[in-house]
Design a protein around this motif. Structure first.
Motif, PDB file in Angstrom:
ATOM      1  N   TRP A   1      -4.803 -11.186 -15.842  1.00 42.84           N
ATOM      2  CA  TRP A   1      -4.216  -9.852 -16.038  1.00 42.84           C
ATOM      3  C   TRP A   1      -4.303  -9.136 -14.707  1.00 42.84           C
ATOM      4  N   MET A   2      -3.230  -8.466 -14.289  1.00 37.22           N
ATOM      5  CA  MET A   2      -3.259  -7.713 -13.033  1.00 37.22           C
ATOM      6  C   MET A   2      -2.888  -6.270 -13.275  1.00 37.22           C
ATOM      7  N   ASP A   3      -3.697  -5.350 -12.736  1.00 37.23           N
ATOM      8  CA  ASP A   3      -3.411  -3.915 -12.741  1.00 37.23           C
ATOM      9  C   ASP A   3      -3.172  -3.436 -11.319  1.00 37.23           C
ATOM     10  N   ARG A   4      -2.167  -2.555 -11.177  1.00 39.17           N
ATOM     11  CA  ARG A   4      -1.883  -1.897  -9.891  1.00 39.17           C
ATOM     12  C   ARG A   4      -1.888  -0.399 -10.142  1.00 39.17           C
ATOM     13  N   GLU A   5      -2.662   0.325  -9.313  1.00 36.75           N
ATOM     14  CA  GLU A   5      -2.828   1.747  -9.565  1.00 36.75           C
ATOM     15  C   GLU A   5      -3.081   2.457  -8.244  1.00 36.75           C
ATOM     16  N   TRP A   6      -2.447   3.627  -8.078  1.00 37.58           N
ATOM     17  CA  TRP A   6      -2.737   4.447  -6.896  1.00 37.58           C
ATOM     18  C   TRP A   6      -2.663   5.925  -7.277  1.00 37.58           C
ATOM     19  N   SER A   7      -3.478   6.734  -6.573  1.00 41.05           N
ATOM     20  CA  SER A   7      -3.601   8.148  -6.914  1.00 41.05           C
ATOM     21  C   SER A   7      -4.320   8.872  -5.789  1.00 41.05           C
TER      22      SER A   7
ATOM     23  N   ALA B   1       0.805  -1.215   0.000  1.00 42.09           N
ATOM     24  CA  ALA B   1       0.000   0.000   0.000  1.00 42.09           C
ATOM     25  C   ALA B   1       0.841   1.270   0.000  1.00 42.09           C
ATOM     26  N   HIS B   2       0.204   2.346  -0.499  1.00 46.42           N
ATOM     27  CA  HIS B   2       0.767   3.694  -0.507  1.00 46.42           C
ATOM     28  C   HIS B   2      -0.228   4.598   0.225  1.00 46.42           C
ATOM     29  N   PRO B   3      -0.276   4.529   1.546  1.00 50.75           N
ATOM     30  CA  PRO B   3      -1.352   5.175   2.310  1.00 50.75           C
ATOM     31  C   PRO B   3      -1.353   6.690   2.237  1.00 50.75           C
ATOM     32  N   GLU B   4      -0.288   7.298   1.713  1.00 55.94           N
ATOM     33  CA  GLU B   4      -0.271   8.753   1.587  1.00 55.94           C
ATOM     34  C   GLU B   4      -1.135   9.246   0.429  1.00 55.94           C
ATOM     35  N   TYR B   5      -1.575   8.315  -0.442  1.00 56.73           N
ATOM     36  CA  TYR B   5      -2.492   8.646  -1.531  1.00 56.73           C
ATOM     37  C   TYR B   5      -3.906   8.234  -1.126  1.00 56.73           C
ATOM     38  N   ARG B   6      -4.910   8.872  -1.717  1.00 53.60           N
ATOM     39  CA  ARG B   6      -6.289   8.617  -1.286  1.00 53.60           C
ATOM     40  C   ARG B   6      -6.827   7.274  -1.751  1.00 53.60           C
ATOM     41  N   ASN B   7      -6.484   6.857  -2.969  1.00 50.91           N
ATOM     42  CA  ASN B   7      -7.128   5.680  -3.560  1.00 50.91           C
ATOM     43  C   ASN B   7      -6.076   4.725  -4.105  1.00 50.91           C
ATOM     44  N   GLU B   8      -6.412   3.444  -4.063  1.00 50.16           N
ATOM     45  CA  GLU B   8      -5.466   2.437  -4.550  1.00 50.16           C
ATOM     46  C   GLU B   8      -6.216   1.141  -4.800  1.00 50.16           C
ATOM     47  N   TRP B   9      -5.741   0.357  -5.789  1.00 48.43           N
ATOM     48  CA  TRP B   9      -6.353  -0.951  -5.981  1.00 48.43           C
ATOM     49  C   TRP B   9      -5.379  -1.973  -6.558  1.00 48.43           C
ATOM     50  N   TRP B  10      -5.701  -3.225  -6.254  1.00 46.16           N
ATOM     51  CA  TRP B  10      -5.055  -4.426  -6.774  1.00 46.16           C
ATOM     52  C   TRP B  10      -6.157  -5.160  -7.534  1.00 46.16           C
ATOM     53  N   TYR B  11      -5.987  -5.329  -8.831  1.00 50.13           N
ATOM     54  CA  TYR B  11      -7.102  -5.710  -9.686  1.00 50.13           C
ATOM     55  C   TYR B  11      -6.675  -6.886 -10.564  1.00 50.13           C
ATOM     56  N   VAL B  12      -7.364  -8.021 -10.439  1.00 53.81           N
ATOM     57  CA  VAL B  12      -7.022  -9.220 -11.199  1.00 53.81           C
ATOM     58  C   VAL B  12      -8.265  -9.709 -11.930  1.00 53.81           C
TER      59      VAL B  12
END
Length: 365
Positions: A228-234, A55-66
């Motif tokens: 397929w896996m996507d990782r994204e945080w923002s 996790a990157h808790p300093e950002y508001r949103n994040e996901w692990w997507y498979v």
């Protein structure tokens, strides 16, 4: 599950949180304008692994997507999706020694499409990121919400194992990458709208060898296929004029992978920051700018809830000289959960012949 229950489960206080305070906190975290104190995705960064798997808790949103398409030995076809979402409800943790106190809310979605059985199941869970209920950690790597978990079998390396079960639906899958990680946008900085900081850090693993078991309706199937896996945080992504997106991940039979997405505007147009990624069999990849692909809707479907979604498309990749037709394996793959969207397995055709498989996500219809 009612919205008030969701807000309570995602509460940032200790003990039994106040529901009015939680309503305000979640509203600000998911759609508000107050971004002060959060980190922003404003320029390319150096990705570090295995640290960036957690996790990157300093950002508001994040996901692990498979997402993936699987078959059993008799050819029975399944599509599956699992996503772990993390939401920061405030920039800093609460000042409390309570094990329940946290500024992190978690949500997870799980879905299976039984193509031959003509059914689609979708489930969701919520928790706070405290007291061991949900989170992400290293040594060994894992991300979890209750007993739904994605993690390494040993240490932080592959293979990873995905386990999730509820009622008569269960997944127990082993994931092994067949290609290197690829970085979306500008070296992993994926700009979604012109405003500075309206971007995410985004990488993908576009081809994961997948095998294990899938249980549905009291029967267990031994399955294998590709995921397929996507990782994204923002912290912020969409601009004021953007209302949703259509996202495609396609794994072609010739070893190429392609991702494209269109960001839809309030006036019915498509944002020019929409883009994609073309991935070669050897993991070399290049960005597909919006003017280098054409997406045409061929057929739509209206859900019982009243939303009308595209369910068949023509995708032309101009630089690659590929002309693909994409068809949902079944029209009814709507995720009728707290947030309603369409997420489902698709088939890909080229010159009228089967050419691959994939997944499509559509929001705000």
């Amino acid at each position: 599950m009612t919205l008030l229950t969701v807000l309570w489960l995602m509460g940032c206080g200790e003990g039994q949180p106040d529901r009015e305070d939680d309503t305000l906190a979640v509203s600000q975290a998911l759609g508000g304008d107050d971004m002060e104190g959060y980190a922003r995705a404003v320029e390319p960064r150096e990705f570090r692994f295995p640290q960036d798997h957690v996790a990157h808790p300093e950002y508001r949103n994040e996901w692990w997507y498979v997402t993936g398409n699987l078959d059993d030995a008799e050819g029975r076809r399944f599509g599956f999706q699992i996503t772990f979402f993390r939401f920061a409800l405030s920039p800093t943790p609460p000042e409390s020694e309570s094990t329940w106190a946290t500024n992190q809310g978690w949500m997870a979605h799980l879905a299976v499409t039984d193509v031959n059985g003509d059914r689609h199941r979708a489930l969701e869970r919520f928790s706070r990121g405290a007291a061991g209920l949900a989170g992400a950690e290293l040594d060994p790597f894992r991300v979890w919400l209750d007993d739904w978990e994605l993690g390494a079998e040993a240490g932080n390396d592959f293979p990873w194992r995905l386990v999730a079960a509820e009622g008569d639906l269960a997944l127990d899958l082993r994931l092994e990458p067949l290609k290197d990680k690829v970085f979306q946008g500008d070296r992993g900085l994926s700009q979604k709208s012109p405003e500075p900081g309206n971007a995410s850090y985004y990488f993908s693993m576009t081809r994961l060898d997948t095998e294990g078991t899938l249980s549905l309706g009291g029967r267990e199937y031994s399955v294998s296929g590709l995921s397929w896996m996507d990782r994204e945080w923002s912290t912020s992504v969409l601009g004021e004029s953007q209302v949703g997106w259509d996202w495609f991940s396609l794994q072609l039979d010739d070893g190429h992978d392609v991702m494209v997405y269109e960001l839809r505007l309030e006036d019915g147009g498509v944002d020019p920051l929409s883009k994609g990624l073309w991935v070669e069999p050897d993991s070399q990849h290049q960005v597909i700018p919006h003017d280098a692909f054409e997406l045409q809707v061929l057929r739509t479907w209206t859900s019982p809830a009243g939303s009308t979604y595209p369910v068949a498309w023509r995708l032309r990749l101009l630089e690659q000289e590929r002309d693909l037709e994409i068809r949902a394996v079944r029209e009814d793959q709507e995720m009728d959960l707290t947030v309603r969207y369409w997420e489902g397995a698709v088939d890909v055709f080229e010159a009228g012949e089967p050419a691959g498989r994939g997944f499509v996500e559509m929001t705000a219809y």
